[in-house]
Design a protein around this motif. Structure first.
Motif, short mmCIF file in Angstrom:
data_model
loop_
_atom_site.label_atom_id
_atom_site.label_comp_id
_atom_site.label_asym_id
_atom_site.label_seq_id
_atom_site.Cartn_x
_atom_site.Cartn_y
_atom_site.Cartn_z
N ARG A 99 5.40 -1.29 8.40
CA ARG A 99 4.72 -0.74 7.60
C ARG A 99 3.92 -0.58 6.32
N ASP A 100 4.38 -2.55 6.46
CA ASP A 100 4.36 -2.27 4.95
C ASP A 100 2.72 -3.13 4.14
N ILE A 101 2.65 -2.43 3.22
CA ILE A 101 1.17 -2.94 2.86
C ILE A 101 1.36 -2.71 1.22
N TRP A 102 -0.11 -3.13 1.25
CA TRP A 102 -0.24 -3.65 -0.42
C TRP A 102 -1.41 -2.99 -0.86
N SER A 103 -0.66 -1.91 -2.75
CA SER A 103 -1.56 -0.59 -2.52
C SER A 103 -2.67 -1.56 -3.24
N ASP A 104 -4.03 -1.69 -3.44
CA ASP A 104 -5.05 -1.98 -3.66
C ASP A 104 -5.98 -0.71 -4.48
N ASP A 105 -5.48 0.75 -4.91
CA ASP A 105 -6.44 1.53 -4.48
C ASP A 105 -5.95 2.04 -6.29
N ASP A 131 -4.17 5.28 -6.84
CA ASP A 131 -2.49 5.30 -6.14
C ASP A 131 -1.38 4.92 -6.99
N PRO A 132 -1.00 6.51 -7.57
CA PRO A 132 0.10 5.68 -8.16
C PRO A 132 1.56 4.28 -8.28
N GLU A 133 0.95 3.65 -6.74
CA GLU A 133 1.32 2.15 -6.42
C GLU A 133 1.27 1.30 -6.51
N TYR A 134 -0.22 1.21 -7.12
CA TYR A 134 -1.07 0.18 -7.32
C TYR A 134 -0.68 -1.02 -7.60
N ASN A 135 -1.19 -2.25 -6.92
CA ASN A 135 -0.73 -3.55 -6.98
C ASN A 135 0.64 -3.58 -6.60
N TYR A 183 -1.25 -13.82 6.04
CA TYR A 183 -0.23 -13.70 5.59
C TYR A 183 0.72 -13.71 6.26
N ASP A 184 1.03 -14.57 7.34
CA ASP A 184 2.63 -14.85 8.14
C ASP A 184 3.04 -15.56 6.92
N LEU A 185 2.96 -16.28 5.50
CA LEU A 185 3.76 -16.49 4.81
C LEU A 185 2.86 -16.09 3.02
N VAL A 186 3.74 -15.62 2.78
CA VAL A 186 2.44 -15.23 0.82
C VAL A 186 3.93 -15.41 0.19
N ILE A 187 2.91 -15.99 -1.42
CA ILE A 187 3.43 -16.26 -2.66
C ILE A 187 3.13 -15.24 -3.48
N LEU A 188 3.75 -13.96 -4.22
CA LEU A 188 3.23 -13.12 -4.54
C LEU A 188 3.33 -13.79 -5.89
N THR A 189 2.02 -13.26 -7.22
CA THR A 189 2.00 -13.44 -8.65
C THR A 189 2.33 -12.41 -9.80
N ASP A 190 3.23 -12.93 -10.90
CA ASP A 190 2.95 -11.42 -11.11
C ASP A 190 1.38 -11.07 -11.80
N TRP A 191 0.55 -11.32 -11.48
CA TRP A 191 -0.81 -10.69 -11.97
C TRP A 191 -0.98 -9.45 -12.13
N ASN A 192 -1.60 -8.74 -13.30
CA ASN A 192 -1.30 -7.29 -12.94
C ASN A 192 0.21 -6.80 -12.57
N TRP A 193 1.24 -6.87 -12.84
CA TRP A 193 2.54 -6.69 -11.83
C TRP A 193 3.87 -6.43 -13.03
N PRO A 194 4.51 -6.44 -13.24
CA PRO A 194 4.93 -4.89 -12.08
C PRO A 194 4.13 -3.54 -12.48
N ASP A 195 3.30 -3.42 -14.22
CA ASP A 195 3.13 -2.36 -14.74
C ASP A 195 1.57 -2.59 -14.69
N GLU A 226 -2.19 -2.19 -13.95
CA GLU A 226 -3.21 -1.35 -15.33
C GLU A 226 -4.04 -1.37 -14.02
N PRO A 227 -4.77 0.15 -13.45
CA PRO A 227 -5.90 0.28 -12.74
C PRO A 227 -6.54 -0.36 -12.42
N GLY A 228 -7.67 -0.57 -11.75
CA GLY A 228 -8.83 -1.54 -11.83
C GLY A 228 -8.88 -2.97 -11.96
N ARG A 229 -7.61 -3.04 -12.70
CA ARG A 229 -7.45 -4.62 -13.11
C ARG A 229 -7.51 -5.40 -12.29
N GLY A 230 -7.12 -4.90 -11.12
CA GLY A 230 -7.11 -6.31 -9.63
C GLY A 230 -5.80 -6.05 -9.08
#
Length: 163
Positions: A70-76, A79-83, A104-116, A118-122
């Protein structure tokens, strides 16, 4: 730059003494990243995590997090959970992390626009496997599966992606 950095160059990704062929976003590199532009954001991005499909591969590092059904990544941007990684069902736009294909069997996450975020910044600026050599991404950095596994096994939480 340090030896732990992943550095994007015109000839590939440099890391730990190797040059790794890779692809970037269909929109090229940008200083003004926006949701849906297909561009890879310029800057220094810290590795913030690793996700993996436990039904397909073993964790490459002890701190990797399994991707559940059920894991998803919000790109909306609304959404309060965006990115952020969240769970379905969701009424907001998102990417499924547990895909039928192996992208996506293996995904390395980056901190682009995360954890705070900004909506619409990617959102969802990851390192993952490519569809095929030279095929662009939606903004991520992609590489051959063997290279991605090699990189993931050598990461630390001090590793940075320099674009």
């Amino acid at each position: 730059m340090t030896p732990d950095d992943l550095t994007l160059t015109p000839t590939g990704l440099r890391f730990a003494g190797r040059r790794i062929p890779c692809t970037i976003g269909r929109g090229g590199i940008t200083d003004a990243k926006r949701e849906g532009d297909g561009a890879t954001p310029r800057g220094v991005h810290r590795v913030s995590g690793v996700l993996y499909r436990p039904d397909r591969i073993v964790p490459p590092v002890s701190w990797a997090v399994p991707i559940g059904p059920r894991d998803i990544w919000s790109d909306d941007p609304t959404d309060p959970e965006y990115n952020h990684m969240t769970r379905s069902p969701s009424t907001f736009g998102h990417e499924r992390l547990r895909r039928a294909d192996p992208l996506y069997d293996l995904v390395i996450l980056t901190d682009w626009n995360w954890p705070d975020a900004e909506p619409g910044r990617g959102s969802a600026i990851f390192l993952h496997r490519w569809r095929r050599p030279g095929y662009p991404t939606e903004g991520c950095v992609a590489m051959a599966p063997a290279d991605l596994n090699w990189v993931a096994r050598r990461l630390t939480l001090d590793t940075r992606l320099i674009v």
